[in-house]
Scaffold this active site. Sequence first.
Site, PDB file in Angstrom:
ATOM      1  N   GLU A  64     -70.242 103.216   3.637  1.00 62.18           N
ATOM      2  CA  GLU A  64     -69.605 103.853   2.582  1.00 62.18           C
ATOM      3  C   GLU A  64     -70.463 104.817   2.163  1.00 62.18           C
ATOM      4  OE1 GLU A  64     -67.766 102.269  -1.646  1.00 62.18           O
ATOM      5  OE2 GLU A  64     -69.536 101.770  -1.027  1.00 62.18           O
ATOM      6  N   TRP A  86     -61.869 100.354   0.009  1.00 60.18           N
ATOM      7  CA  TRP A  86     -61.144 101.371  -0.933  1.00 60.18           C
ATOM      8  C   TRP A  86     -59.662 101.119  -0.728  1.00 60.18           C
ATOM      9  CZ3 TRP A  86     -62.536 104.819  -4.577  1.00 60.18           C
ATOM     10  CH2 TRP A  86     -63.921 104.839  -4.751  1.00 60.18           C
ATOM     11  N   TYR A 128     -66.409 110.271  -5.485  1.00 60.37           N
ATOM     12  CA  TYR A 128     -67.781 110.442  -5.368  1.00 60.37           C
ATOM     13  C   TYR A 128     -68.215 111.753  -4.413  1.00 60.37           C
ATOM     14  CZ  TYR A 128     -68.239 105.639  -7.321  1.00 60.37           C
ATOM     15  OH  TYR A 128     -67.970 104.770  -8.217  1.00 60.37           O
ATOM     16  N   ARG A 201     -72.046 102.872 -14.913  1.00 58.86           N
ATOM     17  CA  ARG A 201     -71.353 102.665 -16.086  1.00 58.86           C
ATOM     18  C   ARG A 201     -70.437 101.258 -16.263  1.00 58.86           C
ATOM     19  NH1 ARG A 201     -65.987 102.925 -15.681  1.00 58.86           N
ATOM     20  NH2 ARG A 201     -65.166 103.533 -13.944  1.00 58.86           N
ATOM     21  N   ASP A 204     -68.983  95.476 -11.222  1.00 62.64           N
ATOM     22  CA  ASP A 204     -68.247  94.212 -10.795  1.00 62.64           C
ATOM     23  C   ASP A 204     -69.589  93.390 -10.325  1.00 62.64           C
ATOM     24  OD1 ASP A 204     -67.146  92.146  -9.457  1.00 62.64           O
ATOM     25  OD2 ASP A 204     -65.513  93.128  -8.828  1.00 62.64           O
TER      26      ASP A 204
END
Length: 299
Positions: A64, A86, A128, A201, A204
């Site tokens: 990733e 994703w 990203y 920010r 999980d």
Amino acid sequence: MVRHPEYQYLDLLELVLEKGDQRIDRTGVGTKSLFGAMVRFDLSDGTVPILTTKKVFWKTAVKEMLWFLTGETNLQPLLRENVRIWTDWPLAKYRKSTGDEISQENFERRIIEDDEFAQTWGDLGPVYGKQWRRWLGADGKEYDQIAELVRTLRTNPASRRMLFHAWNPAELNSMALPPCHMVYQYHVTNEGRLNCLLFQRSCDLLLGAAFNYVGASALQLMLAQQADLAPGELIWVGGDVHLYLNHLDQARQQITRTPRPFPRMRLSRRPDSIDNYKITDFEVEGYEPHAAIKADVAV
């Protein structure tokens, strides 16, 4: 005796379980949430924080990160590398838009095999990689934050401006998911060790944190190698750190386990650019984790 660094993570799990603020979240699943947390890992001895109290599929996290570095925003290259983390967001969008309750397996197969379908339904928006490598400025120019970071690490390692981030307000609404790991800042010591501070920010804690630790570590090793530096500390700072309500039993299970030694990660070759790393360049030794812990992703 020095306490195993993984206990920082386990302590955070326990703290969220005990004192987390229970709230309804965007997904509707609900969370127990804590605001503000920090963990520190020392990479200088060759070890990396691949959690041992459950099996972490570290190659998926590194793949990733390599995908981010390409600037790519389409799901197709990830799926061709057997990375499925994703898929949930474009799959949900496809089902909602078309009314077709296609299975995840068939959706992924179509993305892989059908370029036109992938172009229409596999794009995640300016996530990203787009922001890291092709940030669109108000002047109409694109800015490659990663290339600038590598250049500065090589030429001005005492700079306090060595960072990149992905929170682009103008493009948030076009993203499948706004960036969670938002800001990476770097610091070089007098001894030539590269430190990283990652601000996230939203985290999980059961599923995401383990991947973020691995991805950030892999990036730190690549950047250090490209700038002739040695890895130093990885400091992770979380904003809204949460456990989904359907992850509580799994978290309770994980905190009962005793950490095992962190594995070592090394790069087997030095590419001529930050753009040319492959998953086969990463070697991990001594990873002997406890069994995997299954949990559902909240979309």
